[in-house]
Design a protein around this motif. Structure first.
Motif, mmCIF file in Angstrom:
data_model
loop_
_atom_site.group_PDB
_atom_site.id
_atom_site.type_symbol
_atom_site.label_atom_id
_atom_site.label_comp_id
_atom_site.label_asym_id
_atom_site.label_seq_id
_atom_site.Cartn_x
_atom_site.Cartn_y
_atom_site.Cartn_z
ATOM 1 N N ILE A 1 -6.894 -31.605 25.317
ATOM 2 C CA ILE A 1 -6.880 -32.089 23.931
ATOM 3 C C ILE A 1 -6.934 -30.931 22.948
ATOM 4 O O ILE A 1 -6.203 -30.901 21.952
ATOM 5 C CB ILE A 1 -8.054 -33.060 23.698
ATOM 6 C CG1 ILE A 1 -7.790 -34.392 24.409
ATOM 7 C CG2 ILE A 1 -8.285 -33.292 22.209
ATOM 8 C CD1 ILE A 1 -8.927 -35.385 24.293
ATOM 9 N N ASP A 2 -7.785 -29.952 23.216
ATOM 10 C CA ASP A 2 -7.914 -28.806 22.318
ATOM 11 C C ASP A 2 -6.608 -28.019 22.249
ATOM 12 O O ASP A 2 -6.177 -27.607 21.168
ATOM 13 C CB ASP A 2 -9.052 -27.901 22.782
ATOM 14 C CG ASP A 2 -9.313 -26.758 21.817
ATOM 15 O OD1 ASP A 2 -9.678 -27.037 20.669
ATOM 16 O OD2 ASP A 2 -9.138 -25.586 22.208
ATOM 17 N N TYR A 3 -5.970 -27.831 23.395
ATOM 18 C CA TYR A 3 -4.721 -27.070 23.413
ATOM 19 C C TYR A 3 -3.631 -27.792 22.619
ATOM 20 O O TYR A 3 -2.926 -27.175 21.812
ATOM 21 C CB TYR A 3 -4.259 -26.861 24.849
ATOM 22 C CG TYR A 3 -2.961 -26.094 24.955
ATOM 23 C CD1 TYR A 3 -2.942 -24.708 24.897
ATOM 24 C CD2 TYR A 3 -1.751 -26.769 25.096
ATOM 25 C CE1 TYR A 3 -1.751 -23.999 24.975
ATOM 26 C CE2 TYR A 3 -0.551 -26.068 25.177
ATOM 27 C CZ TYR A 3 -0.558 -24.687 25.123
ATOM 28 O OH TYR A 3 0.615 -23.997 25.188
ATOM 29 N N ILE A 4 -3.495 -29.093 22.833
ATOM 30 C CA ILE A 4 -2.457 -29.845 22.121
ATOM 31 C C ILE A 4 -2.756 -29.901 20.629
ATOM 32 O O ILE A 4 -1.844 -29.818 19.792
ATOM 33 C CB ILE A 4 -2.332 -31.257 22.724
ATOM 34 C CG1 ILE A 4 -1.788 -31.152 24.154
ATOM 35 C CG2 ILE A 4 -1.416 -32.139 21.876
ATOM 36 C CD1 ILE A 4 -1.840 -32.443 24.927
ATOM 37 N N THR A 5 -4.028 -30.024 20.260
ATOM 38 C CA THR A 5 -4.392 -30.017 18.843
ATOM 39 C C THR A 5 -4.018 -28.690 18.190
ATOM 40 O O THR A 5 -3.513 -28.659 17.061
ATOM 41 C CB THR A 5 -5.903 -30.261 18.679
ATOM 42 O OG1 THR A 5 -6.236 -31.530 19.241
ATOM 43 C CG2 THR A 5 -6.300 -30.244 17.209
ATOM 44 N N GLN A 6 -4.244 -27.602 18.896
ATOM 45 C CA GLN A 6 -3.981 -26.286 18.322
ATOM 46 C C GLN A 6 -2.494 -25.922 18.354
ATOM 47 O O GLN A 6 -1.998 -25.260 17.441
ATOM 48 C CB GLN A 6 -4.773 -25.212 19.089
ATOM 49 C CG GLN A 6 -6.277 -25.385 19.078
ATOM 50 C CD GLN A 6 -6.891 -25.081 17.730
ATOM 51 O OE1 GLN A 6 -6.278 -24.453 16.891
ATOM 52 N NE2 GLN A 6 -8.113 -25.539 17.514
ATOM 53 N N CYS A 7 -1.796 -26.352 19.392
ATOM 54 C CA CYS A 7 -0.440 -25.834 19.611
ATOM 55 C C CYS A 7 0.667 -26.876 19.624
ATOM 56 O O CYS A 7 1.840 -26.494 19.563
ATOM 57 C CB CYS A 7 -0.393 -25.067 20.940
ATOM 58 S SG CYS A 7 -1.624 -23.767 21.098
ATOM 59 N N GLY A 8 0.327 -28.170 19.728
ATOM 60 C CA GLY A 8 1.399 -29.137 19.922
ATOM 61 C C GLY A 8 1.328 -30.396 19.110
ATOM 62 O O GLY A 8 2.045 -31.363 19.397
ATOM 63 N N LEU A 9 0.490 -30.442 18.087
ATOM 64 C CA LEU A 9 0.324 -31.680 17.335
ATOM 65 C C LEU A 9 1.582 -32.053 16.554
ATOM 66 O O LEU A 9 1.808 -33.218 16.247
ATOM 67 C CB LEU A 9 -0.870 -31.555 16.378
ATOM 68 C CG LEU A 9 -1.673 -32.835 16.146
ATOM 69 C CD1 LEU A 9 -2.199 -33.387 17.450
ATOM 70 C CD2 LEU A 9 -2.819 -32.581 15.191
ATOM 71 N N THR A 10 2.395 -31.074 16.223
ATOM 72 C CA THR A 10 3.631 -31.347 15.465
ATOM 73 C C THR A 10 4.853 -31.387 16.382
ATOM 74 O O THR A 10 5.977 -31.507 15.891
ATOM 75 C CB THR A 10 3.847 -30.273 14.387
ATOM 76 O OG1 THR A 10 3.952 -28.980 15.015
ATOM 77 C CG2 THR A 10 2.689 -30.255 13.397
ATOM 78 N N SER A 11 4.635 -31.280 17.686
ATOM 79 C CA SER A 11 5.757 -31.302 18.635
ATOM 80 C C SER A 11 6.372 -32.700 18.675
ATOM 81 O O SER A 11 5.687 -33.690 18.934
ATOM 82 C CB SER A 11 5.267 -30.905 20.023
ATOM 83 O OG SER A 11 6.299 -30.993 20.965
#
Length: 786
Positions: free
Chosen positions: A349-359
Motif C-alpha cells: 500500500i505504501d509503495y503504490i501510494t508513493q509511486c502509483g496512485l496516478t497510474s
C-alpha cells in the motif's frame, strides 16, 4: 542437640585449620562407604545421634531411598514424623566435601535452587550432546532411566533398584529448558536441558501429561524466584540470557526469558514486572558481532541479547527468528506492524501510494505473473526486511501481489462469517446498513479488522484521484469484490460490499475527517512533486533534486540529492554522511534540520518524516541542513526518567495578531502557565486559573528552535510554535524559558507526545550507532525512550 538459638548445627566436612600439608587436595579426603539403607533406617527413628554419625562418616543426605513414594531420607523422616531428623538433614543436605572445580561456578550463582520440589519416575534419555540436534532421534537411541529430582539435583539411575546414580544434573547448572513439539523425536513428548558446561540432555516419554509434570518441576527448580511469573506461560523455551538495558549500558546483566508462540516474555534485573516482546511486530530482527548478539527492535525500545554459551544461544536465535517470521497463511500468522496490519500489506500500500496512485488502471491491469509470484514469495518469507524500490519493482506487479495475497489468504479477510457481509447488501436503509457493517466489523478478529480498515482507506484514496487513474469506486469494487471474498466474480454482492465500504468509509470505520484530509493533502503534495520531477528531468524517474547542506550553509558543504517519494529524514541524513565518509560515533545524534533564515529558527525533523512533502512546502528562505543534534542525548535521558507524558510550568509568552493586514505584536513577553498533554497545549493566565485562555491541538503544531531577534526575547532560551488551522493558515507563537534545561525539557515533551513516544530511532540504525564492541559484555541492550 539444638544450639541456643534453637537451630540444629551443621556438620562441615573440612580439614582442621591446623592441617597444613602442602600437597593436600580436598580429593585426598576419604571416608569408608556408608550404606544408604542405614541412613534411611536411622532417620525414621528418634535416634538423632545415629543419623549424625552416619552423615559425619559420609552418608549422602540426598541418596535414593529405594521408595518411589518417599525417594529421599528427608522424605522418609517427614513421613515418619521425625521433625528433628528432618531439620538436621535439611541443614546438612549440602554437606558434601567441597570441590575446587566448583569455585568458578559458585561465583556465577544467579539464584538459589528450590530444594523443596521433588519428582521421580522413568524417563527415556539419550547421551548428552555438545551440538544442536537437527535430525530426528529414534526410540532406539534412548535409554530407559529411573529419574529423581530432589534437593535441587536431577539424578538418573539404571533402574529404581539402584542406589548409585549414573549421572546428575544440578538445577543451578541449567541455563535453558526446551519443550519440543509433539513427535519431534521417537517419543511423543520430549524436552531438552542445556547446562553451563555447554551440554544438552534429551529426555522423552509417550505420556504427555507425565512429561508436563517433569517440565513443570524442573522449571520451578532452576528458574529464579524473581522470574517465577514466566512459569505461568505455556512456554516452548525458558532460560537465562545476558542483556543490557536502561540508561546504564556499560555492563551486561542476566535476564530470564520465556518464549511462547510469537511472544518473548522477559524478567529483567532492574524491573519487578514482566515485559513482553511481540516478535511478529518487530521493526527489525538482526544478528550483530559475528552472530553473537541478537537485536530486537520495537517502536519504542531495542533489546540486545547474548548467550553465555553457543549451544543454547543458537537454539534461542533459531526459535526467535522462527517465531518472528510468517507462520501459516492466515492474516494473524503474518509479520505485523504495530497497528496489527500485515507488513506485506503495509509495504504494498505504501509503495503504490508513493509511486502509483496516478497510474492509469491501477489494480485493473495485471502485472507479470512470474514477477508477482517471486515478489509474493519474498514478502511472505520476510516482509520486514524487504524494501520495495521504484525502478526495481513495477507498480502493476506490486498491485497484483497485493490482490493475490488477499485472494490466497487462509479463511479470507471476512473469515467464515463472510455470508453475513454479503447479506448486508440487501438492507435498503443506508443508515441501518452502515450500522450492520459496523457490527460485523466489530466481530472480526483484531488483525482482520485493522487490515480491512487499512485496505479500504487505501482504496478510498485511490478513488479520490480517479480523474488521473480512471479507477472510481465501482471499478475498484469490481476488482476487489471477488478478491476479498475469494469468489469467481459471479456474485455481484461481493463487489457491492466493497463499494459500500469505500463509499461509507468515514462512517463505518469512525474516521477522523481532519486526519483523512491531512492524508489526502500529503498525497497531493507527493503527486505534485513527482510531476515537478518529471517535468524538470525525465531521467530522474520522478525524483526531486534538492540541495542539502552539511553542518552549515556554505558552498563547499552543498550536496545535491535525489529525493524519492519514500525518503525519510533518517535516510537523507545517512546518505549525506555516507557521501562525505563521516564515521559516526556513539552518542553522535545526527539529524536533518529545516532552517528558516528569515525567522531565525530551525526545526529538527523527526527521523520518520517524509522529506518530499516538506520540500514542496519550503519557501525560498528555508533550506535543509544535516548536523548533530546536541540536545538529543539530554532529552532522551529526561524522557527516560519521566513517569507521565505530560508537562506543566511557567513560560514567558508572546503573540502576534493580524490587524488590517499588518502584523503587530501584543506587547512584551508575559508570564503564563502552560499544561502540555498528549492531545493539546493549554495556556492559563496564572497557576490558579481554571479555564485556559488558549488551547492548541498538538497535531496542528510545529515547534522551531529560536525566536526572531527583533522581538527582543527576554532570554536566549526560546522557541517558536507554528499552528495551522482548518484553512491551512499558519500563525506563530513565541515562548521563552529561564534556562536551557527547561527549554530542552519542553521540546523533549513536545516531540514525545507528537510522535507517540517514538522520539529517536533504535540503536541498530546505521545512521547513529557503530557496531557493538566485541568484548565480554554486549553493548546497548535495552532502551526505552518513553
Amino acid at each position: 542437640e539444638k544450639s541456643d538459638c534453637g537451630v540444629l548445627p551443621c556438620l562441615v566436612h573440612l580439614p582442621h585449620p591446623s592441617f597444613h600439608c602442602p600437597t593436600f587436595k580436598p580429593s585426598d579426603l576419604t571416608y569408608p562407604p556408608v550404606s544408604p539403607q542405614a541412613l534411611c533406617a536411622a532417620v525414621t527413628t528418634s535416634d538423632l545421634a545415629e543419623t549424625q554419625s552416619l552423615v559425619f562418616c559420609g552418608a549422602e543426605v540426598s541418596c535414593f531411598s529405594g521408595d518411589p513414594v518417599h525417594p529421599s531420607p528427608i522424605a522418609l523422616a517427614e513421613e515418619a514424623g521425625q521433625r528433628l531428623q528432618m531439620e538436621f538433614l535439611l541443614q546438612n543436605r549440602n554437606s558434601e566435601i567441597p570441590r575446587v572445580e566448583l569455585r568458578n561456578n559458585m561465583d556465577k550463582q544467579y539464584y538459589v535452587a528450590r530444594l523443596s520440589i521433588t519428582h521421580n519416575g522413568y524417563l527415556h534419555k539419550t547421551a548428552s550432546m555438545s551440538k544442536p540436534v537437527h535430525e530426528r532421534k529414534s526410540r532406539e537411541e534412548f535409554s530407559r532411566r529411573w529419574c529423581v529430582l530432589n534437593d535441587g539435583v536431577l539424578s538418573y539411575y539404571e533402574s529404581d533398584r539402584n542406589s548409585a546414580p549414573n549421572g546428575e544434573i544440578t538445577m543451578t547448572e541449567i541455563v535453558c529448558l526446551v519443550v519440543n513439539p509433539p513427535d519431534t523425536h521417537g517419543f511423543v513428548s520430549t524436552f531438552e536441558i542445556y547446562t553451563e558446561s555447554d551440554r544438552m540432555y534429551l529426555f522423552g516419554l509417550d505420556n504427555p501429561e507425565e512429561i508436563k509434570e517433569w517440565i513443570s518441576s524442573i522449571a520451578k527448580s532452576f528458574v529464579s524466584n524473581r522470574a517465577e511469573k514466566l512459569l505461568d506461560h505455556d512456554f516452548e523455551r525458558i532460560g537465562r540470557l545476558q542483556y543490557k538495558g536502561g540508561l546504564n549500558l556499560q555492563h551486561a546483566t542476566v535476564g530470564w526469558f520465556a518464549l511462547m508462540q510469537s511472544t518473548l516474555y522477559a524478567c529483567f534485573e532492574d524491573s519487578e514486572k514482566e515485559e513482553a516482546f511481540h516478535l511478529k511486530k518487530l521493526q527489525e530482527l538482526s544478528l550483530q558481532s559475528d552472530n553473537e548478539v541478537l537485536v530486537l527492535v520495537e517502536r519504542r525500545r531495542t533489546l540486545y541479547i547474548q548467550g553465555e554459551r553457543k549451544l543454547d544461544f543458537s537454539g534461542w536465535i533459531s526459535a526467535i527468528q522462527k517465531a518472528a517470521g510468517t507462520s501459516g497463511d492466515t492474516l494473524s500468522g503474518q509479520q505485523l506492524t504495530e497497528s496489527d496490519i500485515p507488513v506485506l500489506v503495509d509495504r504494498c500500500i505504501d509503495y503504490i501510494t508513493q509511486c502509483g496512485l496516478t497510474s492509469e488502471g491501477i489494480y485493473r491491469k495485471s502485472g507479470q505473473n512470474s514477477k508477482t509470484t517471486s515478489l509474493l514469495e519474498a514478502l511472505r518469507k520476510d516482509a520486514r526486511s524487504m524494501r520495495l524500490k521504484e525502478g526495481e519493482h513495477q507498480v502493476d506487479d506490486v498491485a497484483n501481489t497485493l490482490k493475490r495475497f488477499f485472494r490466497d489468504i487462509g479463511e479470507g479477510i471476512f473469515t467464515e462469517h463472510y455470508p453475513d457481509w454479503l447479506n448486508a447488501t440487501s438492507i435498503e436503509d443506508e443508515h441501518e446498513k452502515v450500522q450492520r457493517y459496523q457490527l460485523l466489523l466489530k466481530d472480526l478478529p483484531a488483525v482482520n479488522r485493522a487490515t480491512l480498515k487499512a485496505l479500504i482507506n487505501h482504496l478510498y484514496c485511490v478513488q479520490r484521484f480517479s480523474d488521473m487513474n480512471q479507477m472510481n469506486i465501482h471499478n475498484l469494487a469490481i476488482v476487489f469484490g471477488p478478491t476479498l471474498f475469494q469468489t469467481d466474480g459471479k456474485d455481484y454482492k461481493a463487489g457491492q460490499v466493497v463499494e459500500d465500504l469505500i463509499m461509507h468509509y468515514v462512517l463505518i470505520f469512525n474516521v477522523n475527517e481532519g486526519e483523512l484530509k491531512k492524508q489526502l493533502n500529503e498525497i497531493m503534495a507527493i503527486i505534485k512533486m513527482r510531476e515537478a520531477g518529471f517535468n524538470m528531468n525525465k531521467k530522474e524517474s520522478g525524483h526531486f533534486i534538492c540541495t542539502v547542506y552539511l553542518e552549515e550553509k556554505k558552498q563547499d558543504a552543498e550536496q545535491h540529492v535525489k529525493i524519492p517519494a519514500t525518503m525519510t529524514a533518517e535516510e537523507l541524513t545517512y546518505e549525506i554522511l555516507e557521501r562525505r565518509k563521516i564515521v559516526t560515533r556513539e552518542k553522535d545524534y545526527w539529524s536533518c534540520f529545516e532552517v528558516n533564515e528569515k525567522e531565525e529558527t530551525e526545526r529538527p525533523l523527526h527521523y520518520l518524516e517524509k522529506v518530499l512533502p516538506l520540500m514542496h512546502s519550503l519557501g525560498t528562505e528555508s533550506y535543509l541542513v544535516v548536523k548533530k543534534n546536541l540536545s538529543m542525548e539530554n532529552m532522551l535521558i529526561y524522557l527516560a526518567s519521566k513517569v507521565e507524558d505530560t508537562k506543566h510550568g511557567m513560560m514567558k509568552f508572546h503573540e502576534e495578531r493580524n490587524l488590517r493586514g499588518l502584523v503587530r505584536g501584543t506587547g512584551n513577553f508575559h508570564d503564563r502557565y502552560f499544561i502540555l498533554n498528549s492531545s493539546s497545549l493549554r495556556l492559563y493566565k496564572e497557576v490558579r486559573s481554571h479555564r485556559p485562555e488558549r488551547e492548541w491541538a498538538i497535531k496542528n503544531l510545529k515547534v522551531y528552535l529560536g525566536i526572531r531577534k527583533k522581538l527582543c526575547p527576554p532570554t536566549c532560551w526560546g522557541f517558536t510554535m507554528i499552528s495551522t488551522n482548518e484553512k491551512n493558515e499558519k500563525h506563530p507563537w513565541y515562548f521563552c524559558c529561564d534556562t536551557q534545561m527547561e527549554m530542552r525539557d519542553w521540546l523533549a515533551t513536545f516531540l514525545f507526545v507528537q510522535n507517540g513516544g517514538n522520539v529517536w530511532p533504535s540503536e541498530a540504525s546505521k545512521v547513529r550507532v557503530p557496531q557493538m564492541p566485541q568484548d565480554s559484555s554486549c553493548s546497548e541492550m535495552y532502551e526505552t525512550v518513553a
